[in-house]
Structure formats: structure tokens, C-alpha cells
Design an enzyme around this catalytic site. Structure first.
Site, PDB file in Angstrom:
ATOM      1  N   HIS A 175      19.409  47.108   0.589  1.00 49.15           N
ATOM      2  CA  HIS A 175      19.917  48.341   1.211  1.00 49.15           C
ATOM      3  C   HIS A 175      21.334  48.199   1.758  1.00 49.15           C
ATOM      4  O   HIS A 175      22.200  49.033   1.435  1.00 49.15           O
ATOM      5  CB  HIS A 175      18.964  48.825   2.301  1.00 49.15           C
ATOM      6  N   HIS A 181      15.000  58.707   5.322  1.00 51.56           N
ATOM      7  CA  HIS A 181      14.849  59.277   3.980  1.00 51.56           C
ATOM      8  C   HIS A 181      15.590  60.607   3.839  1.00 51.56           C
ATOM      9  O   HIS A 181      16.024  60.961   2.734  1.00 51.56           O
ATOM     10  CB  HIS A 181      13.374  59.429   3.625  1.00 51.56           C
TER      11      HIS A 181
END
Length: 391
Positions: free
Chosen positions: A378, A249
Site C-alpha cells: 500500500h 475504502h
């Protein structure tokens, strides 16, 4: 393969699409089938996850935008229709989190899920998919009315179905994906309100919340946005609320800041992006076996050594965007290292698609290649963002 070639990246996106299509199209219930074994055999036709449905729409929409197969547009429209007809709560507004076929399994209203609907509707609108613009307007209104917290300048996380009970939990993850959705909505519509919101979120999370985390972005917060250091403690595998500092992240926010920089460049964006990347790579990179560790303790010690497909994908796109912005070779060196690693361990060169999870030694776990809500969004998004950066 040269992963700095746009043709290689485009081809990889289309290979991912072909792994899922046409088996993912659910003609019986509508929407998409979400479970797949390694060879592409369908293992789950019933689970309809809001995030998974939205990710498939995203996937097929970038298929359109990269001149992919003719069926991409119809496949994206198929998902837009299911979001509108079945995920949408016609009585109370908003979108149900999970369905079993067309039966509501989880009626919770999640900011994370609504962020993905906004992302899907935006990219589909950009691709000219019928129904996407109307869906974009619907989800934009509900996120603004129900999730946006003007006082704190961030999004709340979770309501019950009737919008009468607001959960105490606050998280950075939903806000990160809202930032991504706002950037996509801006690119699709040209409306500055979306860029303004992405800018505000980029100030709030990578600047203010990162300061509260001592230089890295913590995942979980109290209602007044103080770090909650014990929420989900010991559970690094929660799909949406994993415990710890998540190196992936830090890298994902690095990517988002450089994406924002493309449209409204200010010096702090690159500085913060490089700092986030430095920490994500510095604490997360496995120098011995390759890849990026999954989770760190509050003291920044590795507590989950697994390697996750989405983390590698976000690292790839962050390295590419930093390399394109700065021209610095070390970022491109990381990019090549990561894509070579992914090619060796994560990408299935026989059947297509990416494996989900490896251990520290890069050995695969038992289980399906893809379960809801994965959809390989992703890696496809990483390739697409890299193509834009190379342009």
C-alpha cells in the site's frame, strides 16, 4: 523531507524494498518469506499467501519501473515463478489462497486473491519480467470464466477448490481490487477490454452500490447485491471483510476514479471522487490525534478508532491525485499533513518499512512489523501513483 518531490517518493519506495530484500527471498521453498520483526529479522518462512506473494511481485516490479536496484527484476521473477508453479491449481485451474511452504493450506478460490495475481502479473509484464505475460493471460481467463457475474456486472467472491460450490457472500473489496488490477492490465497491455471493465466497475460500486449505502460504500452484500448490514458485525479486524463503512475504502475508490480519469475522463468521475473523499475524510479524520479512523457503524459513528498503515497510504494517494487533477491547495494540504503524520508514526526511519497498526493516540501495538500478506504494498503503491500524478 518534501514528499511532493518525485526523488523523495522514489527513494522511499527503494527504502521499503531494501527492508524486505534479500531476507524475503525464500531459497528453500521458493516464493517469499512473509513475517518480519521491527529490525527485519524473519519470523515466518512458511506462510505463502496468494495476496502476499502477489504484493511482493508488485513491489519489486515497481522497483524496476522506478529504476531501483538491479536485483528487483530477479526478485519479481522469483515470485512470478512461485505463483505459476505452486499457487496455481494445475488440476482445477485458478490459484490456491494460502500455502504452508509448498503444501496447500487453504485451497479456496478467492476473487480478492485472483485480483492481486492479475495486478502482479500486469505490473510485472509492464516491467518486462519474464513469465509475467503468460501468467497475465492465465489469470485473466480464470477470473472471466469463474468470478465474473454478467447479470450483475460485478465479481463473485468465493468458490471451493473444484469450482463446484459458490459462497453466498458478495463484497465490494474484491471488486475494488479488480478495478485496480484492470487499470494496471490496461496500462501494461493497451487492451481496451481491461479499461472497459474498470469503467464498468467504477460505475457499479461508487455509483450504484454507494447509492444503496446512502452515500457511502458499504462492504458486504447478499447474492443479489443488497447491503448485508449484519455480516461480520462486531468484527472490524477481518483482513478482507471488515465490518462497517471503511473510510479508507472511500478514499481508495476516490483514487481509482482519478486513475480511470487519466485514461477516459468523464465529469462524473471527479465529482464522485471528490464526494467519496469528502465522506472518507469528513467521517474518518481524527482532528485531535491525526490519521484516519478505521471503521464506522451503519449510522456513521466511529466504531474502530485504530489507525491502519494501508488507510493512511490510500488517503495519501487519493489526496495527491485529487490535488494533481484539480490544482486545489486543500488536497495538497491534506497530502502533506498525512505524509508528515505517516513519517512521524508509521515509517521506521531506522530499519525501514511501515508499522501496521496504531491506537487512537498513535501508540503502536505489540507484534511484528509485517506479517502475511502485508508486504508494504500500500505505501509503495501510494508513492508510485503519486509519482505518476506529479508527472
Amino acid at each position: 523531507m518534501d514528499f511532493t518531490e518525485k526523488s523523495t517518493l522514489t527513494s522511499h519506495i527503494h527504502n521499503i524494498l531494501r527492508f524486505y530484500y534479500p531476507a524475503c527471498i525464500d531459497q528453500k521453498n521458493g516464493g517469499y518469506r512473509s513475517g518480519f520483526s521491527d529490525d527485519g529479522t524473519v519470523t515466518d518462512s512458511q506462510t505463502k499467501h496468494l495476496v502476499g506473494t502477489s504484493r511482493f511481485v508488485y513491489l519489486f516490479s515497481i522497483g524496476v519501473l522506478t529504476d531501483g536496484p538491479d536485483w528487483c527484476r530477479d526478485a519479481a521473477e522469483h515470485g512470478i515463478r512461485f505463483l505459476t508453479e505452486h499457487h496455481q491449481d494445475k488440476e482445477n485451474g485458478g490459484f490456491f489462497f494460502e500455502l504452508d511452504g509448498t503444501y496447500v493450506q487453504d485451497d479456496t478460490k478467492m476473487a480478492y486473491g485472483h485480483a492481486f495475481v492479475l495486478l502482479a502479473a500486469s505490473i510485472a509484464h509492464q516491467a518486462g519480467v519474464p513469465g509475467a505475460k503468460e501468467l497475465l493471460e492465465i489469470v485473466d481467463e480464470v477470473t472471466e470464466q469463474r468470478f465474473w457475474d454478467e447479470e450483475h456486472g460485478l465479481y463473485r467472491d468465493e468458490w471451493d477448490a473444484s469450482w463446484s460450490v459458490l459462497a453466498a457472500y458478495r463484497g465490494q473489496n474484491a471488486n475494488m481490487h479488480m478495478c485496480e488490477a484492470m487499470l494496471t492490465a490496461f496500462e501494461a497491455t493497451g487492451e481496451n477490454k481491461y479499461l472497459d471493465r474498470a469503467y464498468l466497475l467504477a460505475k457499479k460500486v461508487p455509483i450504484e452500490l454507494r447509492t444503496k449505502g446512502g452515500g457511502m460504500i458499504w462492504e458486504h452484500y447478499t447474492p443479489d447485491w443488497q447491503p448485508d448490514w449484519v455480516y461480520n458485525q462486531g468484527n472490524t479486524k477481518d483482513e478482507f471483510r471488515p465490518y462497517g463503512f471503511i473510510p479508507g475504502h472511500q478514499l481508495e475508490w476516490s483514487k481509482l476514479l482519478l486513475w480511470l480519469d487519466r485514461h477516459r475522463s468523464e465529469s462524473w468521475m471527479l465529482e464522485t471522487a471528490e464526494d467519496l473523499y469528502r465522506n472518507g475524510w469528513g467521517y474518518g479524520h481524527d482532528a485531535e490525534h491525526g490519521g484516519i479512523y478505521y471503521s464506522l457503524s451503519p449510522e456513521r459513528e466511529v466504531i474502530d478508532t485504530d489507525k491502519n498503515y494501508w488507510v493512511i497510504s490510500e488517503a495519501i494517494s487519493a489526496a495527491a491525485l485529487l490535488g494533481a487533477k484539480t490544482g486545489h491547495d486543500p488536497y495538497w494540504d491534506h497530502y502533506r499533513e498525512l505524509f508528515t503524520y505517516a513519517s512521524e508514526y508509521f515509517i521506521d526511519h531506522i530499519h525501514g518499512g511501515w508499522y501496521t497498526l496504531l491506537n487512537e493516540q498513535n501508540e503502536r501495538y505489540e507484534g511484528e512489523k509485517s506479517v502475511a500478506p502485508k508486504a508494504d504494498y500500500h505505501p509503495a503503491a501510494a508513492c508510485y501513483q503519486t509519482i505518476l500524478a506529479l508527472s
